[in-house]
Design a protein around this motif. Structure first.
Motif, short mmCIF file in Angstrom:
data_model
loop_
_atom_site.label_atom_id
_atom_site.label_comp_id
_atom_site.label_asym_id
_atom_site.label_seq_id
_atom_site.Cartn_x
_atom_site.Cartn_y
_atom_site.Cartn_z
N LYS A 13 49.44 50.61 46.80
CA LYS A 13 50.85 49.69 47.15
C LYS A 13 51.20 49.04 45.74
O LYS A 13 52.30 48.84 45.80
CB LYS A 13 50.58 48.59 48.47
CG LYS A 13 50.56 49.05 49.62
CD LYS A 13 50.43 48.05 50.76
CE LYS A 13 50.50 48.44 52.02
NZ LYS A 13 50.36 47.67 53.19
N ASN A 50 50.54 50.15 42.83
CA ASN A 50 51.00 51.10 42.08
C ASN A 50 50.95 50.89 40.54
O ASN A 50 52.03 51.08 40.07
CB ASN A 50 52.66 51.39 42.55
CG ASN A 50 52.95 52.88 42.13
OD1 ASN A 50 52.26 53.71 41.89
ND2 ASN A 50 54.37 52.99 42.04
N GLU A 110 44.03 51.32 49.47
CA GLU A 110 45.57 50.95 49.99
C GLU A 110 46.14 50.06 49.09
O GLU A 110 47.33 50.08 48.84
CB GLU A 110 45.30 50.68 51.62
CG GLU A 110 46.91 50.34 52.02
CD GLU A 110 47.78 51.55 52.05
OE1 GLU A 110 49.07 51.27 52.01
OE2 GLU A 110 47.28 52.64 51.88
#
Length: 224
Positions: free
Chosen positions: A119, A121, A115
């Motif tokens: 986030k 990215n 995750e």
């Protein structure tokens, strides 16, 4: 059977280049981590919008995580680089021989790690160690459509000759072929390593494109 993963392809969805660099022992001061720092420093200084995230284990001294910033003399430039880089720690895999020298390998990405990567990215993922974490990271990259590139730094297969663990060499050879089959391109430091990894003992050229990304003296410029 699960559906096939999408192919790796460039996305470059944001104007800011964000590069995630995976390495096992960033906080151990050695030749590999120094090479990683040179790449990181080049990215931070050559592009004022570039961001770098180093994904590593807890090996070594945590205070070494900022050594790369000490190489920047100008205070304003150093603080700007500090704002654009981060170090993310993941669960280590401690091996008896390596643990003696405070070295670990990456084990896996847990949901919180996945995750965090999602986030952040990244636009590009750069892997440097063919451990278990590497394959996990490649799977994340493929699912997110993030391009991946690898560099070769340590010949773990050859290391087994020095630790009386020759029996594991075959396992490592098969593992490297499996792992690198998911990587589109592997950069090696010399022509010697390109030839070695293409030899019958490794056959990595059958599963990944191998190119030379040389470091050190430019022999086209300096010819003693």
């Amino acid at each position: 059977l699960p559906p096939p993963l999408p192919p790796i392809h460039p996305k470059f969805s944001t104007p800011t280049m964000k590069v995630l660099i995976q390495t096992a022992c960033y906080n151990c001061l050695d030749g590999v981590s120094e090479t990683i720092r040179k790449i990181e420093l080049h990215l931070l200084l050559s592009d004022p919008t570039a961001e770098v995230c180093v994904l590593t284990t807890s090996s070594g001294n945590p205070s070494n995580s900022s050594v790369v910033l000490d190489k920047i003399k100008d205070e304003a430039t150093r603080e700007d680089a500090r704002r654009r880089r981060k170090v993310m720690y993941v669960t280590p895999l401690k091996l008896p021989v390596m643990d003696m020298y405070d070295y670990c390998l990456g084990f896996r990405l847990y949901p919180k790690d996945r995750e965090a990567i999602r986030k952040w990215n990244p636009d590009v993922i750069h892997t440097t160690v063919p451990d278990l974490l590497n394959l996990d990271l490649v799977n994340v990259a493929r699912r997110n459509g993030t391009p991946v590139v690898s560099t070769f730094h340590s010949n773990y297969v050859k290391y087994m000759d020095y630790y009386e663990a020759r029996w594991i060499k075959v396992v490592l050879e098969h593992w490297m072929r499996h792992m690198f089959s998911f990587i589109p391109i592997l950069f090696v430091p010399t022509l010697f390593y390109k030839q070695l990894l293409s030899s019958p003992s490794y056959h990595l050229d059958k599963c990944v494109e191998i190119k030379v990304w040389s470091r050190g003296v430019d022999t086209e410029v300096f010819k003693p």
